[in-house]
Design an enzyme around this catalytic site. Sequence first.
Site, PDB file in Angstrom:
ATOM      1  N   LYS A   1      25.502 -20.798 -27.429  1.00 31.01           N
ATOM      2  CA  LYS A   1      26.462 -20.461 -26.368  1.00 31.01           C
ATOM      3  C   LYS A   1      27.875 -20.931 -26.703  1.00 31.01           C
ATOM      4  O   LYS A   1      28.084 -21.780 -27.566  1.00 31.01           O
ATOM      5  CB  LYS A   1      25.974 -21.007 -25.030  1.00 31.01           C
TER       6      LYS A   1
ATOM      7  N   ARG B   1      14.972 -22.123 -24.280  1.00 31.33           N
ATOM      8  CA  ARG B   1      15.215 -20.686 -24.505  1.00 31.33           C
ATOM      9  C   ARG B   1      16.192 -20.567 -25.669  1.00 31.33           C
ATOM     10  O   ARG B   1      17.347 -20.957 -25.561  1.00 31.33           O
ATOM     11  CB  ARG B   1      15.804 -20.068 -23.233  1.00 31.33           C
TER      12      ARG B   1
HETATM   13  N1  HH2 Z   1      21.133 -17.408 -20.691  1.00 34.69           N
HETATM   14  C1  HH2 Z   1      21.352 -16.107 -20.947  1.00 34.69           C
HETATM   15  C2  HH2 Z   1      20.494 -15.133 -20.444  1.00 34.69           C
HETATM   16  N2  HH2 Z   1      19.418 -15.474 -19.699  1.00 34.69           N
HETATM   17  N3  HH2 Z   1      18.088 -17.129 -18.676  1.00 34.69           N
HETATM   18  C3  HH2 Z   1      17.859 -18.419 -18.388  1.00 34.69           C
HETATM   19  N4  HH2 Z   1      16.799 -18.765 -17.630  1.00 34.69           N
HETATM   20  N5  HH2 Z   1      18.682 -19.416 -18.855  1.00 34.69           N
HETATM   21  C4  HH2 Z   1      19.778 -19.142 -19.607  1.00 34.69           C
HETATM   22  O1  HH2 Z   1      20.507 -20.094 -19.976  1.00 34.69           O
HETATM   23  C5  HH2 Z   1      20.058 -17.775 -19.927  1.00 34.69           C
HETATM   24  C6  HH2 Z   1      19.173 -16.774 -19.427  1.00 34.69           C
HETATM   25  C7  HH2 Z   1      22.526 -15.706 -21.781  1.00 34.69           C
HETATM   26  O2  HH2 Z   1      22.203 -15.676 -23.122  1.00 34.69           O
HETATM   27  P1  HH2 Z   1      21.707 -14.375 -23.956  1.00 34.69           P
HETATM   28  O3  HH2 Z   1      20.515 -13.737 -23.358  1.00 34.69           O
HETATM   29  O4  HH2 Z   1      21.511 -14.812 -25.359  1.00 34.69           O
HETATM   30  O5  HH2 Z   1      22.934 -13.387 -23.934  1.00 34.69           O
HETATM   31  P2  HH2 Z   1      23.295 -12.169 -22.986  1.00 34.69           P
HETATM   32  O6  HH2 Z   1      23.283 -12.613 -21.571  1.00 34.69           O
HETATM   33  O7  HH2 Z   1      24.651 -11.743 -23.479  1.00 34.69           O
HETATM   34  O8  HH2 Z   1      22.256 -11.103 -23.192  1.00 34.69           O
END
Ligand code: HH2
Length: 282
Positions: free
Chosen positions: A228, A263
């Site tokens: 992040k 995650r």
């Molecule tokens: N972070 C993201 C998405 N979903 N769910 C939970 N429970 N906790 C988190 O910290 C979290 C999440 C954001 O990261 P990512 O899926 O890698 O990116 P994007 O939202 O751009 O798809």
Amino acid sequence: MTNDTLRSVPLAHDAHLALDGAPRVMGILNVTPDSFSDGGRFVDVDRAVAHARAMVDAGAALIDVGGESTRPGAAAVDAETERARVLPVIERLRGVDALISIDTSKAAVARAAIVAGAHLINDVTALGDPEMAATAASTGAGLVLMHMQGEPRTMQNDPRYDDVVRDVRAHLAVRIERAEAAGVDPQRIVVDPGIGFGKRLHHNLALIARIGDLRTLGRPILLGASRKSFLGEITGVAAADERVAASLAIAAIATASGVDILRVHDVRETVHVVQTVMAVNG
Ligand code: HH2
């Protein structure tokens, strides 16, 4: 820290997530064109399934399938588009040796994903959709309730807290109550402080440093810090996929702090961190 407690989270389809004090690793599978780290890489179903299988081989106990990016400023996606992205992948993942989580804030998508084989709902809005709690209750799915201040499009515009850890804890307590009131079995609920969701660098750091304070909610804790942008602020590294070492540092701290689910994008490396920290801590 209650690292030695054996716990089991009941999930949909009579599945369980066993927790034994060592965090379980949740591999991220973004079936989106625009996610901040891996956007566009796994839109193709065959590639998405292959990546999920590789993460399971690397030690992921869960795969988190998402069809809508939540990064600041990401375009909203309608339920039909989101379903069309995630359902073919979830259907193809039936039978893999991992639990499947659906990363969605829409009850309609969550319901369809559970029917397709998913075991738990990862709701970054913690019941923003008024139908979500009833969906979790009726399907028997696990339910991740994540803290967010504001909404993805605007959440990074000057977020403020009195005491970020206390405020996040209080918000999650309210959402747990709301879920229980709608009939969700409390044993199925997991909480998440929502790193990067309406938080400045010092908020993220306080939440990670004091993650153990969330234990008093009595629910397993999930942490999503992988790659992040706050890690880019600390290290000066702009490219998300070059923030692996920084992500692993957070994984080590989280493991030592008793976090239950990590995650992450980098499953194999994270599993090695978990194994090493647990070995040192006996
Ligand atoms: N972070 C993201 C998405 N979903 N769910 C939970 N429970 N906790 C988190 O910290 C979290 C999440 C954001 O990261 P990512 O899926 O890698 O990116 P994007 O939202 O751009 O798809």
